[in-house]
Design an enzyme around this catalytic site. Structure first.
Site, PDB file in Angstrom:
ATOM      1  N   LYS A 146       0.841  -1.186   0.000  1.00 30.34           N
ATOM      2  CA  LYS A 146       0.000   0.000   0.000  1.00 30.34           C
ATOM      3  C   LYS A 146       0.884   1.245   0.000  1.00 30.34           C
ATOM      4  CE  LYS A 146      -4.230  -1.721   0.237  1.00 30.34           C
ATOM      5  NZ  LYS A 146      -5.284  -1.398  -0.758  1.00 30.34           N
ATOM      6  N   LYS A 242     -13.686  -7.018  -7.947  1.00 28.71           N
ATOM      7  CA  LYS A 242     -14.070  -7.266  -6.561  1.00 28.71           C
ATOM      8  C   LYS A 242     -15.579  -7.440  -6.515  1.00 28.71           C
ATOM      9  CE  LYS A 242     -10.363  -4.507  -4.448  1.00 28.71           C
ATOM     10  NZ  LYS A 242     -10.064  -3.249  -3.703  1.00 28.71           N
TER      11      LYS A 242
END
Length: 323
Positions: A146, A242
């Site tokens: 991240k 997703k």
């Protein structure tokens, strides 16, 4: 039909460019018929204006249509893509499998899923903190890093030094700008990064079509369902599917087929949630170049009969969990 909000503690803190959290708040839907119950789980995403309470209300509003016999196909037209539809779609699929006494992939005409290598996520932090976390996970073959904008060059260099043998993918969560895009792309290329997720904000990613991309770029917040695919051509090389974005496995499978037909690589991702939310995505994972289904691993505990993880391998769900 019944639905409820559940809270699951995260092991430590999960941090991305938009903030940090210490628990996963999920919504579970259950649809019952003839003594059998199908379950689905979703994660409302504030980035798209979703809240747990609003998602719960949207699911509960489908009580009457479900009692009237609405099926998955009709559900796609009655509800918009998003977390609420995902929970109901997956619950209906689970019920369908239980009623047939067969696994859902057989009923859908899909290959039986096999174990896949999943990425393991390193939260955003200082270069030193990220290097320390990466060193503890350096035995894993695939790491997802991240990032958050300023200082990302130092972060990815520190991570690479801490995990010289791991394949790296990074996720900027829309935090880069046109001003630092080129430098961050070069830093990722120098670190041997394989894929970069959503470097620029959705709707403000035109620059990706005007510059050379030394590392393939994957759309996440810029892509939701099949309708959003065409506008990504020339800007992105891959799409992250997703279930909470597509509104369930039904649309996700169709989207994966359409994305491949358009030449996109497939990544399958998940939110931080229990194995019940992650299990249906194993069907998408079979044709995905990148698999990021580590959500349950980030929790302090998972639900009973959860997905089996052996190192970075994640195995298909048992029927006791889903499908």
């Amino acid at each position: 039909m019944s639905a409820r909000i559940e809270r699951w503690p995260i092991a430590g803190t999960f941090t991305i460019s938009r903030g940090a959290k210490t628990e996963a708040m999920v919504v579970v839907a259950e649809v019952s018929q003839g003594g059998l119950t199908g379950r689905g789980e979703c994660v409302p995403y504030p980035r798209y204006g979703e809240t747990p309470k609003a998602t719960l209300r949207a699911i509960q509003a489908m009580q009457e249509p479900l009692a009237g016999g609405i099926d998955r196909g009709a559900l796609q037209a009655r509800m918009p893509a998003g977390a609420a539809r995902n929970a109901l779609d997956c619950a209906l699929l689970d019920l369908e499998a239980k009623r047939a006494g067969d696994r859902i992939w057989n009923l859908l005409g899909r290959p039986a899923p096999e174990a896949r290598t999943t990425a393991y996520t390193i939260s955003l932090g200082t270069p030193e903190a990220m290097a320390e976390a990466t060193a503890r996970a350096a035995h894993r073959p695939l790491l997802k890093i991240k990032l958050g904008g300023d200082g990302d060059g130092a972060r990815i260099a520190a991570v690479r030094k801490a995990a010289p043998a791991s394949e790296l993918i990074v996720d900027a969560n829309e935090a880069w700008t046109e001003g630092n895009l080129a430098a961050n792309l070069v830093a990722c290329a120098d670190a041997g990064v394989t894929l970069i997720e959503q470097p620029l904000p959705a709707g403000k990613d035109e620059a990706l079509s005007r510059i050379q991309r030394p590392v393939p770029v994957c759309a996440d917040e810029s892509v939701h369902d099949r309708a959003s695919l065409e506008g990504l051509r020339g800007r992105y090389d891959a799409v992250n599917i997703k279930l909470d974005k597509t509104g369930g496995l039904t649309e996700a499978l169709a989207m994966a087929d359409a994305a491949r037909a358009l030449g996109f690589e497939i990544m399958v991702g998940c939110m931080v949630a229990t194995s019940l939310a992650t299990a249906p995505a194993m069907l998408i994972a079979q044709a995905a170049r990148f698999v990021d289904l580590d959500g349950p691993l980030l929790l302090a505990r998972d639900r009973d009969n959860g997905l089996r993880y052996e190192g970075s391998l994640v195995y298909p769900p048992d029927a006791a969990l889903w499908g």
